[in-house]
Design a protein around this motif. Sequence first.
Motif, PDB file in Angstrom:
ATOM      1  N   ILE A 163      22.820   8.357   6.878  1.00 42.28           N
ATOM      2  CA  ILE A 163      23.663   9.101   7.061  1.00 42.28           C
ATOM      3  C   ILE A 163      22.864  10.786   6.876  1.00 42.28           C
ATOM      4  CG2 ILE A 163      25.818  10.938   7.703  1.00 42.28           C
ATOM      5  CD1 ILE A 163      27.421   7.741   7.300  1.00 42.28           C
ATOM      6  N   SER A 164      22.459  10.470   5.636  1.00 42.46           N
ATOM      7  CA  SER A 164      21.158  11.608   4.952  1.00 42.46           C
ATOM      8  C   SER A 164      20.276  12.204   6.002  1.00 42.46           C
ATOM      9  CB  SER A 164      20.785  11.048   3.565  1.00 42.46           C
ATOM     10  OG  SER A 164      19.960  11.776   3.232  1.00 42.46           O
ATOM     11  N   LYS A 167      21.513  14.260   8.664  1.00 39.90           N
ATOM     12  CA  LYS A 167      21.965  15.666   8.126  1.00 39.90           C
ATOM     13  C   LYS A 167      20.704  16.421   7.764  1.00 39.90           C
ATOM     14  CE  LYS A 167      26.636  14.463   6.737  1.00 39.90           C
ATOM     15  NZ  LYS A 167      27.669  14.156   5.345  1.00 39.90           N
ATOM     16  N   LYS A 168      19.659  16.234   7.687  1.00 42.60           N
ATOM     17  CA  LYS A 168      18.638  16.528   7.430  1.00 42.60           C
ATOM     18  C   LYS A 168      17.343  16.658   8.120  1.00 42.60           C
ATOM     19  CE  LYS A 168      17.210  13.913   2.931  1.00 42.60           C
ATOM     20  NZ  LYS A 168      16.909  13.807   2.081  1.00 42.60           N
ATOM     21  N   ALA A 170      18.759  16.365  11.429  1.00 42.89           N
ATOM     22  CA  ALA A 170      20.024  18.327  12.335  1.00 42.89           C
ATOM     23  C   ALA A 170      19.896  19.734  11.768  1.00 42.89           C
ATOM     24  CB  ALA A 170      21.276  17.483  12.108  1.00 42.89           C
ATOM     25  N   SER A 171      19.831  19.250  10.768  1.00 44.29           N
ATOM     26  CA  SER A 171      19.562  21.336   9.685  1.00 44.29           C
ATOM     27  C   SER A 171      17.496  21.560   9.612  1.00 44.29           C
ATOM     28  CB  SER A 171      19.405  20.891   8.095  1.00 44.29           C
ATOM     29  OG  SER A 171      19.049  20.224   7.524  1.00 44.29           O
ATOM     30  N   GLN A 207      27.162  22.209  15.116  1.00 42.01           N
ATOM     31  CA  GLN A 207      27.065  21.675  14.266  1.00 42.01           C
ATOM     32  C   GLN A 207      26.878  20.319  14.328  1.00 42.01           C
ATOM     33  OE1 GLN A 207      25.514  22.347  11.964  1.00 42.01           O
ATOM     34  NE2 GLN A 207      24.889  20.499  10.903  1.00 42.01           N
ATOM     35  N   ARG A 210      24.593  18.952  17.142  1.00 41.12           N
ATOM     36  CA  ARG A 210      23.284  19.120  16.159  1.00 41.12           C
ATOM     37  C   ARG A 210      23.542  17.726  15.607  1.00 41.12           C
ATOM     38  NH1 ARG A 210      23.631  24.498  14.819  1.00 41.12           N
ATOM     39  NH2 ARG A 210      22.141  25.796  15.774  1.00 41.12           N
ATOM     40  N   LEU A 211      24.383  17.493  14.593  1.00 43.77           N
ATOM     41  CA  LEU A 211      24.352  16.144  13.864  1.00 43.77           C
ATOM     42  C   LEU A 211      24.008  14.971  15.167  1.00 43.77           C
ATOM     43  CD1 LEU A 211      24.274  14.942  11.398  1.00 43.77           C
ATOM     44  CD2 LEU A 211      27.008  14.835  12.005  1.00 43.77           C
ATOM     45  N   GLU A 234      30.914   9.398  12.615  1.00 46.04           N
ATOM     46  CA  GLU A 234      31.386  10.676  12.130  1.00 46.04           C
ATOM     47  C   GLU A 234      32.490  10.712  13.501  1.00 46.04           C
ATOM     48  OE1 GLU A 234      31.338  14.397  11.985  1.00 46.04           O
ATOM     49  OE2 GLU A 234      29.700  12.697  10.401  1.00 46.04           O
TER      50      GLU A 234
END
Length: 316
Positions: A163-164, A167-168, A170-171, A207, A210-211, A234
């Motif tokens: 998950i970590s 998220k990285k 996705a950004s 968002q 993206r995720l 999610e």
Amino acid sequence: MKKIIVKPKHSSGEESVFEQIITLPHPRTQIPVRYLIQKPQLLQIIKINDSYKKKSWFINNNIIKGRSLHLTYLIWIYLILDGSLYLATPFDLIFLTIPTSESLGKYLLMEDILEFFSEYHFPILISYLGPQIKKAIRSICQELKSTHPFFRFDEKLLLEVLISKAKKIASHLPKSIEFEAITKHFMENIEKKELENKSKEFKNIIQLARLKTAMQFINSYLPIKYENLLLQSEDFTPLSLYLHKLQTYRTTTIFIQNSNNFTTDYLKKRPNTIFEIENKKKKKLKGNNNEIRKKMNTEGINKIYSFFKTKTQNKN
């Protein structure tokens, strides 16, 4: 013709850095894949150009013939007697440790766990990147602290790590992936100024898109049994509802456009069709009335207008 491997320039700036190409199983498919050891990291070698097209490199008015090149900006280039372009990108060792670690199912010493990494060129990898491999194993294993710590694979820890990473990613999605996965589906005919004025709900949907894209990318490196682990962590319901609504809107719009185009084309080809039909009906009705009059015996019958004459006119 020669193939070229493009790889990151070593961070230390040293030219004589140990490097070795090895073969390891792909974490998802278990198909042998080429990797490049570049201490202190591992690089995955990915083919760039189409396999069915033969290509060569033409640099400084010369066709490359197997000699190595050193570019002064950002990258080193090496040539292999192969043919096409290859790209060597940093690879996360965690993905290589998942299949073996999760198959053990019990607490083991780190040294015992490493002994199970015996296939292909894992021993070579461990000999050069041992500390990095151990760190990767610790990140997805529960530790039983004692004089000599024991480790066991933990799915919850794996999920937290993934998950970590998602998220990285996705950004920091590359523009090409951002365009294909998001812009084409969500932002057609929307300018940047309009996007800034969008509601928080819409931005949340973007968002989520993206995720989800990042998670799908990570899934391509996970064992098949864990392919839904990330996506189920999610709630993508708002994204699914929005996509369904968007698809319905587009389908309706296309249907209306096609209907309008059909009507316009039909009228252009037959502009007087409606009027011709009406005229034919009138002519047919008039013809039927004349035939009825001919068949009727009107002898001795006053004309209809005689009923509207005055009495004086009738006497005359």
